[in-house]
Design an enzyme around this catalytic site. Sequence first.
Site, short mmCIF file in Angstrom:
data_model
loop_
_atom_site.label_atom_id
_atom_site.label_comp_id
_atom_site.label_asym_id
_atom_site.label_seq_id
_atom_site.Cartn_x
_atom_site.Cartn_y
_atom_site.Cartn_z
N ASP A 348 0.85 -1.17 0.00
CA ASP A 348 0.00 0.00 0.00
C ASP A 348 0.90 1.24 0.00
O ASP A 348 1.88 1.29 0.75
CB ASP A 348 -0.87 -0.04 1.26
CG ASP A 348 -2.01 0.95 1.20
OD1 ASP A 348 -2.81 0.86 0.27
OD2 ASP A 348 -2.08 1.84 2.08
N GLU A 385 1.71 0.37 -4.86
CA GLU A 385 1.19 1.64 -5.36
C GLU A 385 2.35 2.63 -5.36
O GLU A 385 2.74 3.12 -4.31
CB GLU A 385 0.10 2.18 -4.44
CG GLU A 385 -1.17 1.36 -4.40
CD GLU A 385 -2.21 2.01 -3.50
OE1 GLU A 385 -3.31 2.29 -3.98
OE2 GLU A 385 -1.93 2.26 -2.32
#
Length: 760
Positions: A348, A385
């Site tokens: 993340d 990400e």
Amino acid sequence: MSVKFSRDVKKQSKILTYFLCAADGKHVDVTGLQLPGVLDDIFAYTGPLGAVFREDSVSLHLWAPTAQDVSVCFFDGPAGPVLETVQLKESNGVWSVTGPREWENRYYLYEVDVYHPTKAQVLKCLAGDPYARGLSANGARTWLVDINNETLKPASWDELADEKPKLDSFSDITIYELHIRDFSFHFAGVDDIKSNWKFVDECKLATFPPGSDMQQEAVVAIQEEDPYNWGYNPVLWGVPKGSYASDPDGPSRIIEYRQMVQALNRIGLRVVMDVVYNHLDSSGPCGISSVLDKIVPGYYVRRDTNGQIENSAAMNNTASEHFMVDRLIVDDLLNWAVNYKIDGFRFDLMGHIMKHTMMRAKAALQSLTRDAHGVDGSKIYLYGEGWDFAEVARNQRGINGSQLNMSGTGIGSFNDRIRDAVNGGNPFGNPLQQGFNTGLFLEPNGFYQGNEADTRRSLATYADQIQIGLAGNLRDYVLITHTGETKKGSEIHTFDGLPVGYTSSPIEIINYVSAHDNETLFDVISVKTPMNLSVDERCRINHLASSMMALSQGIPFFHAGDEILRSKSIDRDSYNSGDWFNKLDFTYETNNWGVGLPPSEKNEDNWPLMKPRLENPSFKPAKGHILAALDSFVDILKIRYSSPLFRLSTASDIKQRVHFHNTGPSSVPGVIVMGIEDARDEKPEMAQLDANFSYVVTVFNVCPHEVSMDIPALASMRLELHPVQVNSSDALVGKSVYEAATGRFTVPRRTVSVFVEPRC
Ligand SMILES: *[C@@H]1O[C@H](CO)[C@@H](O)[C@H](O)[C@H]1NC(C)=O
Ligand SMILES: *[C@@H]1O[C@H](CO)[C@@H](O)[C@H](O)[C@H]1NC(C)=O
Ligand SMILES: *[C@@H]1O[C@H](CO)[C@@H](O)[C@H](O)[C@H]1NC(C)=O
Ligand SMILES: *[C@@H]1O[C@H](CO)[C@@H](O)[C@H](O)[C@H]1NC(C)=O
Ligand SMILES: *[C@@H]1O[C@H](CO)[C@@H](O)[C@H](O)[C@H]1NC(C)=O
Ligand SMILES: *[C@@H]1O[C@H](CO)[C@@H](O)[C@H](O)[C@H]1NC(C)=O
Ligand SMILES: *[C@@H]1O[C@H](CO)[C@@H](O)[C@H](O)[C@H]1NC(C)=O
Ligand SMILES: *[C@@H]1O[C@H](CO)[C@@H](O)[C@H](O)[C@H]1NC(C)=O
């Protein structure tokens, strides 16, 4: 003023808040020092942390260089009273104690006396162990468990490496992103104790109109007490979340998580875990959700120059540029890889983590071997990400894990370029902006996006971006752009001026059009396409988008439910929207469209746009649409796996073999033609990869009408429709035709047709 640091930082830290006084002695300002750099210089530590089990002893180790005193408080069971308190001894910032093996299976907390800059005083806090391998309900206490104890292993656990699904190259991966309430770890926001859970009355909600605000009101009223939350609010990284275990105390979390991994591997799936190291749920001396900051206050979180905690990740950002944060992340990944045999990790906000940490993580994981660890580390895939924003932007805190910086590392990043080109606009812009696949220029939705020449140019620009994505988003893949120029991927730019191509290898790109964040693919399409379009056509568009991902070089990624037209009733952030909006119906009766206006907090601004759509019965797919979508999705995956040409593993293979036609200024709008060649009579020097096909040509026609075009470069071949498509249940697909004489391709409206040249 100068301060000299010595190993006695723990005493000095107490005075590291300076009150600036005016001549009259009144405080006019207050300042503090940020200590992490000093702690790293003096106390960086690589020895054991957490619990170390030996035959007849157990020792505990806690890194807490600023603490003045540390004890371990043992409890009688997960909820029982204190049994005894034992003091730890400090050496070089690490507090340790050794006790009898009987300590095993006790519950404990550390009692840490430490100066808290936020409160400007020394406080005594109870904290869990950052290296916890077991927990009681809601993480209230750490369970002193030996993770290697045989009683925690499902049968044949140690041999799971033999049962892992085959994986020759990372380019053979397809990712399916699923959040079910049964797949996660220790985070805040859901009570581990099931008897505390509240639920909405689904039967009652089902009677409310499809565009009503009553459903969301009921869901939001209990959203903090229901069992639903995505879990991006981590407290302790190393232990599975208790709310998913049959018993949140004791061994169930560990055993059941292992059973889950084993079961998924046995049905042929590798398991990726989404890891959230970029932020923590909480900090400070109080509260059950603050752990790390109670032990070394101020060290683990990232601060700005004023000492405020950075919160661009929506919570308390962590600072992997600090030595022991970097170490904790890498140790934690090893814990999951070795103790839970996880096959891959999705990071993340990887851009918020330092590239250095990502590289160390990759090296540490790859060094795992079957002989030594029961795990083949060379098969563990990492991606994340790579967004580049906020305090880490432009490498302000060091070189971070952003998209461009990760080029050449073999670590993947999400491709927002292809996502935005296919869907149109971006998740932060106007929801009505159309893209290549949602009708830009070809079927305007009434929202002004420029005159006809402008939208035609935008469509062609998007086509260029998609072609680079289809070619693995390589930075030096060469394309003839819509203006007729010959450019490398890195020289082609998004509307925001960012380079489109940035990878060095196809395994570095995750091609996707939808994920758990933002609206589902079906919802995006339902918003962007014209109001009067039929649901049949929207389903075709849904499939076209999935097909572009499935047939791209690189790693295709699908959000769970893309294949069954999943809707969240247009909720753009459903992390806490309960089962009601997140429903994934594997009986295929419904796709969850029109279950009410989505929760007001993140969506209310767009309710006027949503309401007429949700209320309009023509938007709602029937079971037949859902089954047809699934059928087509399975076909397109079969096609991806029917030829290694769709899964090229190196940049040079892509540059040599993948060619686009219908490019340049005179190209037909809305059509992409991709050829992939293998060794054949005309190309004897090329290595042969495919035993069956010597050439494949894929035509993506997003136009609302049939197209027919001559491509002289592809004339005189023996192309025929792919055998999987010959059998397609979509009647239009079978109408695709190739005529060798002129190289003419005829492809029905909104259809992807794959032609192959069989070897015999
Ligand atoms: C394993 O765990 C069981 C159950 O908690 C315990 O009785 C046993 O002593 C442990 N075995 C070892 C070798 O630690
Ligand atoms: C950090 O977490 C605390 C809760 O512990 C919260 O109150 C605070 O707002 C967070 N800070 C930032 C900057 O997000
Ligand atoms: C990471 O570094 C890039 C490039 O230097 C920078 O632009 C970006 O803002 C950083 N990312 C974050 C999340 O700070
Ligand atoms: C990191 O990325 C930025 C752009 O985001 C780029 O300017 C910089 O050169 C990259 N640095 C490295 C070391 O890759
Ligand atoms: C899309 O998702 C991201 C990540 O959750 C979020 O920051 C952003 O606000 C979302 N966009 C919209 C329009 O909701
Ligand atoms: C939708 O409406 C537009 C504008 O009124 C019209 O041009 C178009 O033909 C309609 N499309 C369908 C499928 O009815
Ligand atoms: C070629 O076709 C045969 C028979 O259909 C099949 O078994 C084989 O897997 C195919 N080869 C490849 C590389 O797909
Ligand atoms: C197509 O369908 C026929 C008849 O059902 C079947 O024999 C054949 O194996 C199918 N081909 C493919 C590639 O699925």
